[in-house]
Design an enzyme around this catalytic site. Sequence first.
Site, PDB file in Angstrom:
ATOM      1  N   CYS A   2       0.773  -1.183   0.092  1.00  0.00           N
ATOM      2  CA  CYS A   2      -0.099  -0.207  -0.004  1.00  0.00           C
ATOM      3  C   CYS A   2       0.697   1.149  -0.183  1.00  0.00           C
ATOM      4  O   CYS A   2       1.985   1.344   0.010  1.00  0.00           O
ATOM      5  CB  CYS A   2      -0.820   0.111   1.179  1.00  0.00           C
ATOM      6  SG  CYS A   2      -1.858  -1.440   1.443  1.00  0.00           S
ATOM      7  N   SER A 363      11.253 -12.638  -3.389  1.00  0.00           N
ATOM      8  CA  SER A 363      12.756 -12.480  -3.981  1.00  0.00           C
ATOM      9  C   SER A 363      13.964 -12.973  -3.135  1.00  0.00           C
ATOM     10  O   SER A 363      13.482 -13.232  -1.948  1.00  0.00           O
ATOM     11  CB  SER A 363      13.030 -11.093  -4.191  1.00  0.00           C
ATOM     12  OG  SER A 363      13.381 -10.061  -2.991  1.00  0.00           O
TER      13      SER A 363
END
Length: 641
Positions: A2, A363
């Site tokens: 967000c 990742s």
Amino acid sequence: MCAIAGIFDLYQQADIDPALLQRMTDIQQHRGPDQRGLHREPGVGLGHRRLSIIDLSGGQQPLFNEDHSVVVVYNGEIYNFPALMRELQQFGHIFRTQCDTEVIVHAWEQWGTRCVEHFRGMFAFALWDRRQRSLFLARDRLGVKPLHYAVLDNGHLIFASEIKALLAHDQLRRDLDPLAIEDYFAYGYIPEPRSVFRQIRKLEPGHTLLVRHGSAPGQPRRYWDVPFQRHSIISPEHAADELITRLREAVRIRMVAEVSLGAFLSGGVDSSAVVAMMAQTSDAPVNTCSIAFDDAGFDESPYAHIVAERYRTSHHTERVQQHDASLVDTLVNLYDEPFADSSALPTYRVCQLARKRVTVALSGDGGDENLAGYRRYRWHLHEERMRALLPLGLRKPVFSALGKLYPKADWAPRPLRAKSTLEALARDSVAAYFHGVSIMKDEMREQLFSSSLKRDLGEYRAIDVLRRHAATCPADDPLSQVQYLDLKTYLPGDILTKVDRASMAHGLEVRVPLLDHKLVEWISGLPPDLKLQGGVGKYLFKQALTPYLPGDLLYRQKMGFSVPLADWFRGPLKARLQASLASPVLAGCDMFNLGYIQQLLHQHQSGRRDHSAPLWSLMMFESFLRQLLKEPGHSAERQAA
């Protein structure tokens, strides 16, 4: 994931301009394209843009406690929220949602400013407590999520996920910070807590800021640090098993989502390890994506395919044109301040590719800093052993003289670049490491900067950033000390900033299991020779991964997610570079020695020197200035002033 934004009137309780609050919030729509929420009351306004990941129907923000006396806007993920929810319910707290955001308001009610010590995850949030008339800002331990703030002359404190939201406030001064410019041309990024704008600060990782109505903001408080507390005697075999167990857990808790989830797979050790752990946890094939390059010297996609085939992932590869000049100005818009890591180009493209198929991607970032994967660590330890043979008082005059006499050989393999080694041996440990990581050395910045910029800098030098962190480093061995410096500077300022802005530009949430703070704490306590042994970085990690990944992948030469800048600047980007460096914006800002810039350009394009990193940093700075001058109320004369 967000975006947050807000305005807090430090001394008055006047109404907050709703149009301004909405503008600050919506300018970050790319970070949260699904929903917008605003809250205003006298003296405070909070804004939120949402990318829905968990509790899609019930997690709207701003989010309140039961009686609406506490409200939060939040960017991130708290992975241990189910356990925290159960714990807080035992204290009598009542939950209306199943989202991690609600944990924050009740944790604040229960533990106050120490609530952050209970959170496991990545986060940046702002919490308003009406009863206490206080605003509480917090950022996660490693700095995965960003938070910027500024105190304005009109008594407002403003904050946001990105600098561009603060620039929407017309009371914010746009004057640049000369100290940040010195930092930028040394490091290639601007380390926390500075930003390129004098009035804007970054809340440092592992810090909070409590601001009470009626008083000026104090200093941020640090609530966490990497401990580097050595474990009791542990065998390498036991350590390897424990590492895999902890990594598997860090991956597992990051696979909770109500939207599509996948992983980046570069073909390096770290991303491959994450995918291997995901594949063992997931019943369905893992979604993986990678970028392929035409230049074989920079293309890791064949190794990514080996891992994808081994774990039967749903793999997608996209071949990209690395020298896409159109991305230069796009990147400046993303980062809001000069940012000279050229791997931001492929990072942007791999995030763009991933977002076509998933909303959340895991990742492998953080492995090099945690587990000593960078080659520079090996060279630093070699030099440390040599520095230990002679005191600095003897080393400095001898090796300084030798360093000046030895010719510069950018083209040669590292062992033959004796000039850099000689210069490093003439310095203390921190100065030597700073010299090694600088994209522009001290003498280059001395020639680059104009007399007026040097006058503004006074006695300040970019090495002061590392010296400040070195003074608080809890480690006593050379390897851990430079790892600590990178965890405090390069990791949040470069690596995590690069990935956050590139992913959020596409509404993609990236999670980093190797930066789980419990995992980081445990790894920091391992003996240094289990991280770097016999010239092999990530030694224990690679040993532990032997059952999961092929040796050819684990022990191949580190390639990195980089681009061939030196060749681009002599080929496809030559014209763009020349235009940037001859720009009237650079000439008009009165910060640089233009003759020295042209000297760097000619030396590079003739092939005599490799100045690709300094030239890229200048090109990105010029693009930043050019876009800054387009803002209403700006002019070249005002910027120069």
